[in-house]
Design a protein around this motif. Sequence first.
Motif, mmCIF file in Angstrom:
data_model
loop_
_atom_site.group_PDB
_atom_site.id
_atom_site.type_symbol
_atom_site.label_atom_id
_atom_site.label_comp_id
_atom_site.label_asym_id
_atom_site.label_seq_id
_atom_site.Cartn_x
_atom_site.Cartn_y
_atom_site.Cartn_z
ATOM 1 N N PRO A 73 44.459 21.704 -29.978
ATOM 2 C CA PRO A 73 43.285 21.341 -29.111
ATOM 3 C C PRO A 73 43.931 21.012 -27.634
ATOM 4 O O PRO A 73 45.191 20.824 -27.574
ATOM 5 N N GLU A 76 43.392 16.833 -28.084
ATOM 6 C CA GLU A 76 43.337 16.021 -29.425
ATOM 7 C C GLU A 76 44.415 16.723 -30.360
ATOM 8 O O GLU A 76 44.870 17.856 -30.155
ATOM 9 N N PRO A 129 36.991 26.495 -32.824
ATOM 10 C CA PRO A 129 37.130 25.516 -31.791
ATOM 11 C C PRO A 129 37.473 26.444 -30.489
ATOM 12 O O PRO A 129 38.090 27.496 -30.627
ATOM 13 N N THR A 131 39.225 26.306 -27.854
ATOM 14 C CA THR A 131 40.484 26.207 -26.985
ATOM 15 C C THR A 131 40.994 27.293 -26.198
ATOM 16 O O THR A 131 41.258 27.304 -25.026
ATOM 17 N N HIS A 172 36.489 19.324 -32.633
ATOM 18 C CA HIS A 172 37.805 19.884 -32.860
ATOM 19 C C HIS A 172 38.383 19.859 -31.368
ATOM 20 O O HIS A 172 39.598 19.148 -31.177
ATOM 21 N N ASP A 173 37.562 20.034 -30.370
ATOM 22 C CA ASP A 173 38.042 20.272 -28.982
ATOM 23 C C ASP A 173 37.192 20.168 -28.122
ATOM 24 O O ASP A 173 36.591 21.071 -27.608
#
Length: 320
Positions: A73, A76, A129, A131, A172-173
């Motif tokens: 991410p 994170e 996620p 990203t 998660h992101d």
Amino acid sequence: MTGQPIPVIIDCDTGVDDALALLFAVRHPGIDLRAVTCVAGNTDVDGVVRNTLTVLEQAGAGDVPVARGAARPLIEPVRTAQHVHGLDGMGDLGLPEPTRVALDVDAVTLLRREILASPRPVTLVPTAPLTNIALLLRTHPEVVRNIERIVFMGGAVATGNATPVAEFNVWHDPEAAAVLLTAGVPITMYGLDVFQQVLVPAADVQRLRASAEPSLRMAGELLAHRDPAASGDPTPMGGLGDAGAVCAVVDPGGLTTELLPVEVSLAPGPTRGQTVVDRRPRPGESEIHEGEREVTLVDVGLAVDVERYVKLWLTAVEGV
């Protein structure tokens, strides 16, 4: 289905239910799958690339380009969901290694190239996620002129799964999800509220598992792995999961949405990663005393026609 196929790009973290989404996208005649990009999520990014290539090969996909994307991410650390999807991300089913290979370009480069090269505006379907999507939007904002809509699997109106209020892909992101909401194109949120409802009946799962065709057997085993009851029943139901978001691209009428303000909680603590969906009929005291804030309006999935989407997925995948 009438008219030309819808140009679609899937950004995924394959993933048991991402695999079900890819299989549907390859098999449905109303979808022109232009590319698949990979990001860390359900498993590490190299495992995601491998799983994606395997599924495309098993599905009999044409020459669909695949690219490796972000390995972590924006802020994170990586926090996988291997406890759900197995150590290999695909239910530890022992699927064959792919003979296909990914392109020697990164996911953002492939996304930009395929979006701008499409003769018709693309529908972008992130099932992972966000990203890669955040990096794309910040690096190449010009792509939005050829994006019809973003239909993302993520978020929740009511209850989360990564935390009490946050869904895994957004949790998660969270920063990447917040960037997505600045895209400036129509966005549909296919969140946990509808994601968890679309279950394939046990008899259909068993029929797929007994199929002579390897891709259908794979689909059946993946569905069995996604049994929401985890009951040990030899003929469990199976959740379509991410595949429902792709069904919503082909058949938006099966998804009941409402255009609502949505923002992502970025603060540390128990609400981090929550998609805050404002369903109030009128402004509250916060707005009265502190003024209105600009919040992105999103078509939020609130209800789904389960039988319609199950039939749609099975018909496409089985070719009947």
